[in-house]
Scaffold this motif. Sequence first.
Motif, PDB file in Angstrom:
ATOM      1  N   GLY A   4       1.416  -1.974   1.150  1.00  0.00           N
ATOM      2  CA  GLY A   4       2.986  -2.234   2.777  1.00  0.00           C
ATOM      3  C   GLY A   4       2.940  -1.515   3.361  1.00  0.00           C
ATOM      4  O   GLY A   4       3.236  -1.307   4.705  1.00  0.00           O
ATOM      5  N   GLN A   5       3.094   0.215   2.860  1.00  0.00           N
ATOM      6  CA  GLN A   5       3.980   1.345   3.568  1.00  0.00           C
ATOM      7  C   GLN A   5       3.087   2.038   4.385  1.00  0.00           C
ATOM      8  O   GLN A   5       3.235   2.766   5.076  1.00  0.00           O
ATOM      9  CB  GLN A   5       4.946   2.031   2.723  1.00  0.00           C
ATOM     10  N   ILE A   6       1.388   1.833   4.114  1.00  0.00           N
ATOM     11  CA  ILE A   6       0.908   2.413   4.812  1.00  0.00           C
ATOM     12  C   ILE A   6       1.165   2.164   6.195  1.00  0.00           C
ATOM     13  O   ILE A   6       0.469   0.524   6.969  1.00  0.00           O
ATOM     14  CB  ILE A   6      -1.271   2.124   3.933  1.00  0.00           C
ATOM     15  N   GLN A   7       0.613   2.819   7.930  1.00  0.00           N
ATOM     16  CA  GLN A   7       0.644   2.481   9.080  1.00  0.00           C
ATOM     17  C   GLN A   7      -0.709   3.128   9.062  1.00  0.00           C
ATOM     18  O   GLN A   7      -1.133   3.871   8.998  1.00  0.00           O
ATOM     19  CB  GLN A   7       1.956   3.297   9.534  1.00  0.00           C
ATOM     20  N   LEU A   8      -1.195   2.294   9.866  1.00  0.00           N
ATOM     21  CA  LEU A   8      -2.837   2.502  10.866  1.00  0.00           C
ATOM     22  C   LEU A   8      -2.288   3.317  11.945  1.00  0.00           C
ATOM     23  O   LEU A   8      -1.359   2.712  12.945  1.00  0.00           O
ATOM     24  CB  LEU A   8      -3.356   1.415  10.664  1.00  0.00           C
ATOM     25  N   PRO A   9      -3.497   3.614  12.002  1.00  0.00           N
ATOM     26  CA  PRO A   9      -3.137   5.374  13.598  1.00  0.00           C
ATOM     27  C   PRO A   9      -3.306   3.718  14.338  1.00  0.00           C
ATOM     28  O   PRO A   9      -4.203   3.224  14.407  1.00  0.00           O
ATOM     29  CB  PRO A   9      -3.626   5.998  12.662  1.00  0.00           C
TER      30      PRO A   9
END
Length: 53
Positions: A4-9
Amino acid sequence: MFLGQIQLPDKAEAHRQLRSHLTQFGIWVGVIRVLPYVIHFLTKENEELKLEL
């Protein structure tokens, strides 16, 4: 790190970076392809074959 903490570029930023890298790659390929011709022109070696009988 949780998923849930991964941000897509940002896609626009990724596209700009890809174009930049492809441009740099193309420039390097061009330099590597042209360099032998430039070196040959600058050395100006006279490759003349003379046969004496």
